[in-house]
Enzyme design. Structure first.
Site, PDB file in Angstrom:
ATOM      1  CB  CYS A   2      -0.933   0.003   1.201  1.00 15.45           C
ATOM      2  SG  CYS A   2      -1.952  -1.467   1.291  1.00 15.45           S
ATOM      3  CG  HIS A   6      -6.307   2.060   0.491  1.00 10.87           C
ATOM      4  ND1 HIS A   6      -5.146   2.597  -0.025  1.00 10.87           N
ATOM      5  CD2 HIS A   6      -5.900   1.065   1.342  1.00 10.87           C
ATOM      6  CE1 HIS A   6      -4.100   1.965   0.484  1.00 10.87           C
ATOM      7  NE2 HIS A   6      -4.533   1.034   1.302  1.00 10.87           N
TER       8      HIS A   6
HETATM    9  N1  COA Z   1     -16.835   1.592   4.133  1.00 11.32           N
HETATM   10  C1  COA Z   1     -18.148   1.897   3.944  1.00 11.32           C
HETATM   11  N2  COA Z   1     -18.944   1.224   3.108  1.00 11.32           N
HETATM   12  C2  COA Z   1     -18.418   0.186   2.453  1.00 11.32           C
HETATM   13  C3  COA Z   1     -17.062  -0.197   2.607  1.00 11.32           C
HETATM   14  C4  COA Z   1     -16.277   0.554   3.499  1.00 11.32           C
HETATM   15  N3  COA Z   1     -14.993   0.219   3.702  1.00 11.32           N
HETATM   16  N4  COA Z   1     -16.822  -1.273   1.814  1.00 11.32           N
HETATM   17  C5  COA Z   1     -17.975  -1.538   1.178  1.00 11.32           C
HETATM   18  N5  COA Z   1     -18.922  -0.679   1.565  1.00 11.32           N
HETATM   19  C6  COA Z   1     -20.336  -0.654   1.175  1.00 11.32           C
HETATM   20  C7  COA Z   1     -20.514  -0.763  -0.320  1.00 11.32           C
HETATM   21  O1  COA Z   1     -20.569   0.517  -0.924  1.00 11.32           O
HETATM   22  C8  COA Z   1     -21.825  -1.489  -0.420  1.00 11.32           C
HETATM   23  O2  COA Z   1     -22.865  -0.566  -0.204  1.00 11.32           O
HETATM   24  P1  COA Z   1     -24.248  -0.681  -1.026  1.00 11.32           P
HETATM   25  O3  COA Z   1     -24.814  -2.024  -0.662  1.00 11.32           O
HETATM   26  O4  COA Z   1     -25.026   0.474  -0.523  1.00 11.32           O
HETATM   27  O5  COA Z   1     -23.848  -0.594  -2.459  1.00 11.32           O
HETATM   28  C9  COA Z   1     -21.812  -2.424   0.768  1.00 11.32           C
HETATM   29  O6  COA Z   1     -20.920  -1.821   1.724  1.00 11.32           O
HETATM   30  C10 COA Z   1     -21.333  -3.812   0.454  1.00 11.32           C
HETATM   31  O7  COA Z   1     -20.157  -3.696  -0.333  1.00 11.32           O
HETATM   32  P2  COA Z   1     -19.204  -4.938  -0.622  1.00 11.32           P
HETATM   33  O8  COA Z   1     -18.264  -4.528  -1.698  1.00 11.32           O
HETATM   34  O9  COA Z   1     -20.029  -6.173  -0.832  1.00 11.32           O
HETATM   35  O10 COA Z   1     -18.409  -5.058   0.750  1.00 11.32           O
HETATM   36  P3  COA Z   1     -17.592  -6.290   1.256  1.00 11.32           P
HETATM   37  O11 COA Z   1     -18.298  -6.831   2.442  1.00 11.32           O
HETATM   38  O12 COA Z   1     -17.238  -7.207   0.134  1.00 11.32           O
HETATM   39  O13 COA Z   1     -16.220  -5.595   1.714  1.00 11.32           O
HETATM   40  C11 COA Z   1     -14.700  -4.917   3.404  1.00 11.32           C
HETATM   41  C12 COA Z   1     -16.133  -4.822   2.877  1.00 11.32           C
HETATM   42  C13 COA Z   1     -14.569  -4.034   4.625  1.00 11.32           C
HETATM   43  C14 COA Z   1     -14.370  -6.368   3.781  1.00 11.32           C
HETATM   44  C15 COA Z   1     -13.737  -4.430   2.282  1.00 11.32           C
HETATM   45  O14 COA Z   1     -14.048  -3.105   1.959  1.00 11.32           O
HETATM   46  C16 COA Z   1     -12.290  -4.555   2.707  1.00 11.32           C
HETATM   47  O15 COA Z   1     -11.692  -5.630   2.611  1.00 11.32           O
HETATM   48  N6  COA Z   1     -11.675  -3.447   3.157  1.00 11.32           N
HETATM   49  C17 COA Z   1     -10.293  -3.460   3.600  1.00 11.32           C
HETATM   50  C18 COA Z   1      -9.374  -3.246   2.449  1.00 11.32           C
HETATM   51  C19 COA Z   1      -7.933  -3.435   2.842  1.00 11.32           C
HETATM   52  O16 COA Z   1      -7.580  -4.306   3.620  1.00 11.32           O
HETATM   53  N7  COA Z   1      -7.048  -2.637   2.265  1.00 11.32           N
HETATM   54  C20 COA Z   1      -5.641  -2.684   2.547  1.00 11.32           C
HETATM   55  C21 COA Z   1      -5.387  -2.021   3.838  1.00 11.32           C
HETATM   56  S1  COA Z   1      -3.712  -2.084   4.339  1.00 11.32           S
END
Ligand code: COA
Length: 387
Positions: free
Chosen positions: A87, A336
């Site tokens: 990242c 991100h």
């Molecule tokens: N914050 C707020 N809303 C979020 C979100 C977040 N981080 N991630 C997804 N959403 C929302 C989407 O917009 C969607 O909304 P909608 O239903 O109104 O369209 C809903 O949540 C579901 O989205 P989806 O893509 O199915 O989410 P998910 O459950 O597959 O993923 C996480 C959610 C948190 C697991 C994912 O965003 C993630 O892995 N984040 C961490 C990324 C990471 O590790 N980066 C590197 C860091 S070092």
């Protein structure tokens, strides 16, 4: 060494970009940066491109060559280099561009970052991101990035008096700022309840404590300070570039809720810029998870360990506070796209220092800082900018 300035910036909108390919995203950001610097492509001497995992996300490697080709540079035969540090790929690409100009080897250099993360299903993106941790000791044992940062949060909350509500104030602030940033993935303000009632991801981190999965690209152009005014009336000086590393796995750290690489890179950057914390008027930190912003504020030295929750609750990290943090919306609200984030942070710093940040402008900003983390803190890049 020569002094270096940023002379142009360009960013795509961040989000789920079905309509744009990986290369489209890069070209859009690069073209905006060239236009901003009043440059033609043939004036570019070299490119450094931050990208974490195109191999996993779009099954494409050899990114330096791909980007040079689709930017129309293939026949100019300029050096084009992919930089990978999870990242922090963008932050390190920027640092390589700065070092190449500072050394005198190259003059007009593009530092860019790009990632297209949403074309794979969620399990695949989580697994690709786990490659930034220690695959053998962490990934194979089932640890994910939300899981690793949840361990940091648990340890921190156990040792210091951070409340769950204070932690939730980080994404509330960052969504407020993101709602004022036209490129942000999430353009809506949220409340404490939104965070506290959102789906549990890795206890204690909930959905709104996490940065999202994002497509996007950002590009900046650096040049020797002495030549900067040939291209722009508003050059922004790079006052410090610092990088530090640490153990790749969390369990090998001296202290899992202090990122020693942030401490080291921050100290080096302040020393190089010959500035103190009171001089810095805003900082873009790596808030991949809400707890990461709390740790970053402390590890960079803006307050003592254990005090960032209170600082956040008192509004001191908001626009108008003592040290505004993540005016762009941060990774949480702006999004991100992992390889691009470090460059987007530079774009935000430049916009603030030019006075072009619109509704999220810090009045009279003269000095700002960016902080970009790879993994759970195995690589950190810190930059200080000034006008
Ligand atoms: N914050 C707020 N809303 C979020 C979100 C977040 N981080 N991630 C997804 N959403 C929302 C989407 O917009 C969607 O909304 P909608 O239903 O109104 O369209 C809903 O949540 C579901 O989205 P989806 O893509 O199915 O989410 P998910 O459950 O597959 O993923 C996480 C959610 C948190 C697991 C994912 O965003 C993630 O892995 N984040 C961490 C990324 C990471 O590790 N980066 C590197 C860091 S070092």
């Amino acid at each position: 060494m020569r002094d270096v300035a940023v002379i142009g910036i360009g960013c795509t909108h961040f989000g789920e970009k079905w309509e744009s390919s990986f290369r489209d995203l890069f070209i859009e950001a690069g073209a905006k940066a060239l236009e901003d610097a009043n440059l033609a492509g043939e004036q570019i001497n070299a490119m450094y491109v931050g990208n974490m995992s195109a191999g996993r996300f779009i099954e494409q490697e050899h990114i330096g060559a791909l980007i040079a080709d689709y930017a129309g540079m293939a026949t100019h035969h300029i050096p084009s280099t992919r930089v990978e540090a999870a990242c922090s790929s963008g932050g390190l690409a920027f640092r390589q561009a700065v070092l190449s100009v500072a050394s005198g080897y190259e003059d007009i250099v593009v530092a860019a970052g790009v990632e297209k993360m949403t074309d794979v299903e969620p399990g695949a993106s989580t697994d690709a991101l786990t490659g930034a941790a220690d695959r053998e000791w962490e990934g194979f044992m089932g640890a994910t990035f939300p899981g690793l940062y949840a361990m940091i949060a648990r340890d921190y909350m156990h040792r210091y008096s951070l409340t769950r509500e204070q932690l939730a104030m980080v994404p509330v602030k960052n969504h407020y700022n993101g709602a004022r940033n036209p490129i942000a993935q999430f353009q809506s303000e949220i409340t404490l309840d939104t965070v506290l009632k959102s789906t549990m991801v890795a206890d204690p981190l909930r959905l709104f404590d996490c940065s999202p999965i994002t497509d996007g690209a950002a590009a900046v152009i650096v040049a020797p300070l002495e030549r900067a005014r040939e291209f722009t009336d508003t050059p922004v000086k790079v006052l410090a570039t610092a990088q530090a590393s640490d153990t790749i796995s969390l369990h090998d750290r001296r202290d899992i809720s202090t990122l020693d690489a942030t401490v080291a890179a921050g100290k080096r950057a302040f020393g190089m810029a010959k500035l103190s914390h009171d001089d810095i008027q805003f900082v873009e930190v790596h808030d991949c998870f809400s707890i990461a912003e709390i740790c970053a504020i402390e590890d960079l030295g803006f307050c003592r360990k254990g005090e960032a929750g209170r600082l956040t609750e008192d509004g001191q990290t908001a626009i108008g506070g003592k040290i505004p943090v993540n005016t762009s919306g941060g990774l949480k609200a702006c999004g991100h796209p992992v390889g691009a984030t470090g460059i987007k942070q530079v774009c935000e710093a430049v916009q603030q220092l030019r006075g072009e940040a619109g509704k999220r402008q810090i009045d009279g900003a003269r000095y700002g800082m960016t902080h970009n983390v790879g993994g759970t803190g195995a690589t950190v890049a810190v930059h200080i900018f000034g006008v």
